[in-house]
Design a protein around this motif. Structure first.
Motif, PDB file in Angstrom:
ATOM      1  N   SER A  76      20.860 -54.235 -34.033  1.00  0.00           N
ATOM      2  CA  SER A  76      21.162 -52.906 -33.740  1.00  0.00           C
ATOM      3  C   SER A  76      19.999 -52.385 -32.785  1.00  0.00           C
ATOM      4  O   SER A  76      19.069 -52.820 -32.780  1.00  0.00           O
ATOM      5  CB  SER A  76      20.972 -52.105 -35.233  1.00  0.00           C
ATOM      6  N   THR A  77      20.434 -51.315 -32.158  1.00  0.00           N
ATOM      7  CA  THR A  77      19.319 -50.353 -31.396  1.00  0.00           C
ATOM      8  C   THR A  77      18.274 -50.053 -32.064  1.00  0.00           C
ATOM      9  O   THR A  77      17.204 -50.390 -31.458  1.00  0.00           O
ATOM     10  CB  THR A  77      20.204 -49.300 -30.705  1.00  0.00           C
ATOM     11  N   ALA A  78      18.584 -49.704 -33.180  1.00  0.00           N
ATOM     12  CA  ALA A  78      17.388 -49.040 -33.942  1.00  0.00           C
ATOM     13  C   ALA A  78      16.441 -50.111 -34.534  1.00  0.00           C
ATOM     14  O   ALA A  78      14.878 -50.117 -34.486  1.00  0.00           O
ATOM     15  CB  ALA A  78      17.711 -48.485 -35.388  1.00  0.00           C
ATOM     16  N   ALA A  79      16.809 -51.405 -34.825  1.00  0.00           N
ATOM     17  CA  ALA A  79      15.887 -52.560 -35.232  1.00  0.00           C
ATOM     18  C   ALA A  79      15.267 -52.954 -33.743  1.00  0.00           C
ATOM     19  O   ALA A  79      14.122 -53.409 -33.947  1.00  0.00           O
ATOM     20  CB  ALA A  79      17.039 -53.337 -35.782  1.00  0.00           C
ATOM     21  N   GLN A  80      15.956 -53.052 -32.795  1.00  0.00           N
ATOM     22  CA  GLN A  80      15.174 -53.409 -31.364  1.00  0.00           C
ATOM     23  C   GLN A  80      14.076 -52.337 -30.959  1.00  0.00           C
ATOM     24  O   GLN A  80      12.952 -52.939 -30.764  1.00  0.00           O
ATOM     25  CB  GLN A  80      16.198 -53.307 -30.443  1.00  0.00           C
ATOM     26  N   LEU A  81      14.258 -51.225 -31.353  1.00  0.00           N
ATOM     27  CA  LEU A  81      13.192 -50.162 -31.007  1.00  0.00           C
ATOM     28  C   LEU A  81      12.110 -50.280 -31.810  1.00  0.00           C
ATOM     29  O   LEU A  81      11.000 -50.203 -31.528  1.00  0.00           O
ATOM     30  CB  LEU A  81      14.036 -48.922 -30.968  1.00  0.00           C
ATOM     31  N   VAL A  82      12.314 -50.490 -33.142  1.00  0.00           N
ATOM     32  CA  VAL A  82      11.138 -50.738 -34.285  1.00  0.00           C
ATOM     33  C   VAL A  82      10.597 -52.103 -33.907  1.00  0.00           C
ATOM     34  O   VAL A  82       9.318 -52.087 -33.782  1.00  0.00           O
ATOM     35  CB  VAL A  82      11.792 -50.743 -35.522  1.00  0.00           C
ATOM     36  N   ILE A  89      16.550 -53.216 -41.102  1.00  0.00           N
ATOM     37  CA  ILE A  89      17.601 -52.103 -40.320  1.00  0.00           C
ATOM     38  C   ILE A  89      18.844 -53.066 -39.873  1.00  0.00           C
ATOM     39  O   ILE A  89      19.967 -52.477 -40.099  1.00  0.00           O
ATOM     40  CB  ILE A  89      17.011 -51.509 -39.144  1.00  0.00           C
ATOM     41  N   ALA A 101      12.142 -53.909 -39.182  1.00  0.00           N
ATOM     42  CA  ALA A 101      13.184 -54.021 -38.377  1.00  0.00           C
ATOM     43  C   ALA A 101      14.319 -54.973 -38.733  1.00  0.00           C
ATOM     44  O   ALA A 101      15.344 -54.769 -38.607  1.00  0.00           O
ATOM     45  CB  ALA A 101      12.523 -54.644 -37.227  1.00  0.00           C
TER      46      ALA A 101
END
Length: 138
Positions: free
Chosen positions: A95-101, A91, A88
């Motif tokens: 970022s949205t991707a980091a938050q999802l991970v 990434i 995370a």
């Protein structure tokens, strides 16, 4: 030795509960992220070390292989916590991707809590009645 495993299992569960508290405290702290999550990170490392000790103690106590394996799984899930955090972070913050991970960090934490609680229950059961139920029939 089986009672030692039960006590150590209880310590793991207690430490995981404190870990959730420290995560929530860090999330709502106004201090910089590194500072606010410092206690959470330190306790996470201590829980990992304690889980390794419990795994070894369970093997030395000759607990059923399934219990030893589940403690090994707990160690693996604790290592995964660190991997999730690093991925995370790589990434990128915010970022949205980091938050999802990073959301997987909380879900994995719940899995650790559930597994540790089950292992506490099972190790207490074994320490009270050392003869396994499936062995009593033979």
């Amino acid at each position: 030795m089986k009672k030692v495993v039960a006590v150590l299992s209880g310590l793991v569960v207690l430490a995981v509960v404190v870990q959730f508290f420290l995560a929530a405290s860090g999330a709502f702290d106004n201090a910089p992220r590194e500072e606010s999550f410092g206690p959470h990170r330190a306790l996470g490392t201590a829980i990992l070390a304690l889980a390794v000790v419990v795994t070894i103690a369970a093997a030395l106590a000759r607990l059923p292989g399934r219990i030893i394996g589940m403690w090994g799984l707990t160690v693996g899930l604790l290592l995964l916590q660190m991997v999730i955090t690093e991925v995370a972070g790589a990434i990128g913050d915010g970022s949205t991707a980091a938050q999802l991970v990073f959301g997987l960090h909380a879900v994995n934490g719940l899995a650790i809590m559930g597994l540790a609680t089950f292992l506490l229950w099972r190790s207490r059961q074994i320490s009270r009645n050392p003869i396994e139920p499936n062995r009593m029939a033979s």
